[in-house]
Design an enzyme around this catalytic site. Structure first.
Site, mmCIF file in Angstrom:
data_model
loop_
_atom_site.group_PDB
_atom_site.id
_atom_site.type_symbol
_atom_site.label_atom_id
_atom_site.label_comp_id
_atom_site.label_asym_id
_atom_site.label_seq_id
_atom_site.Cartn_x
_atom_site.Cartn_y
_atom_site.Cartn_z
ATOM 1 N N HIS A 1 35.790 38.398 41.345
ATOM 2 C CA HIS A 1 35.470 37.821 40.026
ATOM 3 C C HIS A 1 35.709 36.313 40.012
ATOM 4 O O HIS A 1 34.946 35.562 39.399
ATOM 5 C CB HIS A 1 36.334 38.448 38.924
ATOM 6 C CG HIS A 1 35.803 39.728 38.379
ATOM 7 N ND1 HIS A 1 34.569 39.845 37.779
ATOM 8 C CD2 HIS A 1 36.358 40.964 38.325
ATOM 9 C CE1 HIS A 1 34.382 41.092 37.385
ATOM 10 N NE2 HIS A 1 35.450 41.799 37.711
ATOM 11 N N CYS B 1 33.802 48.401 36.233
ATOM 12 C CA CYS B 1 34.267 47.076 35.839
ATOM 13 C C CYS B 1 34.215 46.977 34.323
ATOM 14 O O CYS B 1 33.243 47.432 33.704
ATOM 15 C CB CYS B 1 33.361 46.027 36.485
ATOM 16 S SG CYS B 1 33.789 44.330 36.072
ATOM 17 N N HIS C 1 38.519 43.207 44.401
ATOM 18 C CA HIS C 1 37.622 43.254 43.234
ATOM 19 C C HIS C 1 37.907 42.072 42.299
ATOM 20 O O HIS C 1 36.984 41.384 41.851
ATOM 21 C CB HIS C 1 37.821 44.586 42.508
ATOM 22 C CG HIS C 1 36.981 44.773 41.288
ATOM 23 N ND1 HIS C 1 35.997 45.726 41.200
ATOM 24 C CD2 HIS C 1 36.984 44.145 40.082
ATOM 25 C CE1 HIS C 1 35.422 45.669 40.006
ATOM 26 N NE2 HIS C 1 36.022 44.716 39.307
ATOM 27 N N GLU C 2 39.192 41.841 41.996
ATOM 28 C CA GLU C 2 39.550 40.765 41.062
ATOM 29 C C GLU C 2 39.298 39.385 41.667
ATOM 30 O O GLU C 2 38.831 38.474 40.974
ATOM 31 C CB GLU C 2 40.998 40.912 40.594
ATOM 32 C CG GLU C 2 41.270 42.191 39.815
ATOM 33 C CD GLU C 2 40.273 42.481 38.703
ATOM 34 O OE1 GLU C 2 39.846 41.542 37.993
ATOM 35 O OE2 GLU C 2 39.897 43.662 38.548
#
Length: 184
Positions: A158, A111, A154-155
């Site tokens: 966030h 990351c 993953h995004e």
């Protein structure tokens, strides 16, 4: 132009907060943010530009990673030959369904906001259906699998205040469910 110095690092509270939804039409500020985030990804994947500006390569960048607590993420996903197979900016994305079967990257995940290497498999859904808006306000629903699904997960993590290492099994970092797809 976003540089590495602009990337918020692990420990900053914005990375652990749930990002706020955006309203349409997007302001010029948020349209520019979307452009700048995608530009970072393009530049970071170009070896000459990345070296010149000391950029770490990235395939995704979420607004909280540049200090903006809003629901926006840019993705630029290449295949193993470097050809782009998925390019999009998500606004207000929501995972509406996901497969039971999981997938992970054989080398684990990294990351831009996490400077240290954290070893372990990061299990994520192998397939996702995502509902989102484009920067222009167009409503879309897409189905993704394999690497683009992993990057999207993953995004979107966030945007929900989660980092990749939250998903790693703390006791057995390389343990996987029996039918997990391992992507090289």
């Amino acid at each position: 132009m976003i540089l590495m110095k602009d990337i918020v690092r692990d420990g900053d509270p914005v990375l652990r907060q749930v990002a706020k939804p955006l309203t349409f039409p997007l302001s010029d500020h948020y349209k520019q943010l979307a452009e700048d985030m995608m530009e970072y990804l393009v530049n970071s994947q170009d070896p000459k530009i990345a070296e010149k500006h000391q950029l770490r390569a990235g395939v995704g960048l979420a607004a909280p990673q540049v200090g903006e607590g809003v629901q926006m993420a840019a993705l630029l996903v290449p295949d193993d030959k470097g050809e782009i197979i998925f390019k999009e900016v998500y606004v207000n994305p929501e995972i509406v369904s996901e497969s039971v079967r999981q997938a992970c990257l054989s080398e684990g995940e990294g990351c831009l906001s996490v400077d240290k290497v954290i070893n372990g498999y990061v299990p994520r859904p192998d397939k996702l259906t995502i509902h989102y808006y484009t920067v222009d306000g167009e409503e879309k629903t897409i189905r993704l699998k394999d690497y683009p699904a992993i990057v999207s997960s993953h995004e979107i993590d966030h945007l929900n205040g989660h980092l990749f290492y939250d998903r790693i099994n703390k006791k057995e970092p390389f343990a996987l469910k029996e039918d997990t797809v391992v992507i090289s």
